[in-house]
Design an enzyme around this catalytic site. Structure first.
Site, PDB file in Angstrom:
ATOM      1  CG  ASP A  17      -1.786   1.110   1.337  1.00 54.18           C
ATOM      2  OD1 ASP A  17      -2.412   1.599   0.299  1.00 54.18           O
ATOM      3  OD2 ASP A  17      -2.028   1.922   2.335  1.00 54.18           O
ATOM      4  CB  SER A  18       0.244   4.684  -0.914  1.00 55.96           C
ATOM      5  OG  SER A  18      -1.080   4.893  -0.382  1.00 55.96           O
ATOM      6  CB  CYS A  80      -2.838   1.272  -2.615  1.00 51.72           C
ATOM      7  SG  CYS A  80      -2.741   2.759  -3.223  1.00 51.72           S
ATOM      8  CD  GLU A 158      -1.787   8.107   6.210  1.00 52.41           C
ATOM      9  OE1 GLU A 158      -0.923   8.956   6.292  1.00 52.41           O
ATOM     10  OE2 GLU A 158      -1.826   7.086   5.547  1.00 52.41           O
ATOM     11  CB  CYS A 190      -9.643   5.138  -0.147  1.00 56.38           C
ATOM     12  SG  CYS A 190      -7.910   5.460   0.806  1.00 56.38           S
ATOM     13  CB  THR A 191      -7.249   0.254   1.913  1.00 60.17           C
ATOM     14  OG1 THR A 191      -6.143   0.953   1.583  1.00 60.17           O
ATOM     15  CG2 THR A 191      -7.741  -0.742   0.950  1.00 60.17           C
TER      16      THR A 191
END
Length: 275
Positions: A17-18, A80, A158, A190-191
Site C-alpha cells: 500500500d502507499s 491501495c 492517519e 480507499c483502504t
C-alpha cells in the site's frame, strides 16, 4: 530479514500500500486466513498516492512490488485503490505469482448488494481520474455510478481522528452527492475509509449498504490461494512483518493507534527503480 521459504504454501503473502490504509486489508487477511504469514510494505515516504499522476503511481507501485517479490511471496495483494487503478495490469504481466487487488472485488460485491442499481464510490483523486470503478461495473449496464473523491479523509485517518465536528462536517460535504443520487450502496474505495465507517454510516443512515474494498480484497485473496492449493489449513504460529519506506517508529506508532497491537516488527527499507 526476509522469510526464508521457497515459493509454495509456506511462503508469505505480500501486501503493498502507499501508506497505512492497506493495514485494513492486512488485518482482514489475517482475520480470514490466520495461518498465513504476511509481509506488508507501506510506501509512507512517498504517500499519499491519491494526488499523484497515474504514471508516477504506477512507477512507485512496481518498485514496491519488486521488493516484495524478493522476499519470495506466494501472492501479491495491491491494497491501495490508487495503485490498483494504475498498475494492476502491469503487475500481472511482470510477476509469476497471483496478484489480487481491491477494485474489482468491491465493485462485484456492490453490484450484487444494490437494490436500486444506484451505487456510489468514495475514493482518492487518482482512483477517480482512472475511472477504474466505472470499468469494473461496466458488466452491469443498469448500474448508475456516482464517484466522489474524498482526499482529506486520509489525513484524518492517519492522524488517528475518526470522529469530531470537523470530520463530521467534511463527511456531510463529501457524501452529499451520494445522497442526492439516491445511492443505496456505497463502495469505500480507499483502504483508509473502513476506519471511518462510523461517521460515514452516521451521515448516510443504515439504509445505505457500505462495501469495504478491504474485506472484499481479502475474500478474493482467499479464493485465489484456495484454487491454487496454497493455503495453510492447519493451525500454526503465523508471522507478520511490516516494511516502510519512512520511519519505522512513526509507522509502528500510527499503525498501533489505528489497529491496536496488530502492527509489530517494523523495518525501514529503500526501494529502487527496475533495471
Amino acid at each position: 530479514m526476509p522469510f526464508e521459504s521457497e515459493i509454495g504454501s509456506d511462503a508469505p503473502i505480500g501486501i503493498f500500500d502507499s501508506g497505512f490504509g492497506g493495514l485494513t486489508v492486512a488485518r482482514a487477511i489475517v482475520d480470514q486466513m490466520p495461518n498465513e504469514d504476511v509481509i506488508y510494505l507501506g510506501d509512507t515516504a512517498r504517500a499519499p498516492y491519491g494526488p499523484r499522476p497515474i504514471a508516477e503511481v504506477r512507477s512507485y507501485a512496481i518498485e514496491c512490488m519488486d521488493r516484495l517479490v524478493t522476499h519470495g511471496v506466494k501472492a501479491l495483494v495491491i491494497a491501495c485503490n490508487s495503485a490498483s487503478s494504475a498498475a494492476l495490469r502491469d503487475a500481472r504481466e511482470l510477476y509469476d505469482v497471483p496478484v489480487t487487488e481491491v477494485v474489482l472485488p468491491a465493485a462485484r460485491r456492490a453490484v450484487a448488494a444494490s437494490r436500486n442499481h444506484s451505487i456510489g464510490v468514495i475514493c482518492t483523486e487518482a482512483t477517480a481520474t482512472s475511472r477504474s470503478y466505472n470499468d469494473a461495473v461496466a458488466v452491469a449496464p443498469q448500474v448508475r455510478l456516482t464517484t466522489q473523491p474524498c482526499p482529506r479523509f486520509v489525513e484524518f485517518v492517519e492522524a488517528g481522528i475518526t470522529g469530531g465536528d470537523e470530520l463530521l462536517g467534511l463527511a456531510r460535504e463529501y457524501l452529499e452527492p451520494i445522497q442526492r443520487a439516491g445511492c443505496d450502496t456505497l463502495i469505500l474505495g480507499c483502504t483508509h475509509y473502513p476506519l471511518l465507517q462510523g461517521v460515514i454510516s452516521y451521515v448516510l443512515g443504515d439504509q445505505v449498504t457500505l462495501v469495504s474494498s478491504s474485506e472484499e480484497c481479502a475474500k478474493a485473496t482467499y479464493q485465489v490461494l484456495q484454487r491454487r492449493e496454497l493455503l495453510h489449513h492447519e493451525p500454526r504460529e503465523a508471522q507478520r512483518m511490516f516494511l516502510t519506506t519512512g520511519q519505522s517508529d512513526a509507522f509502528e506508532g500510527i499503525g498501533s493507534r489505528l489497529l491496536g497491537g496488530f502492527v509489530e516488527d517494523v523495518h525501514t527499507i529503500k526501494v529502487g527503480r527496475r533495471n
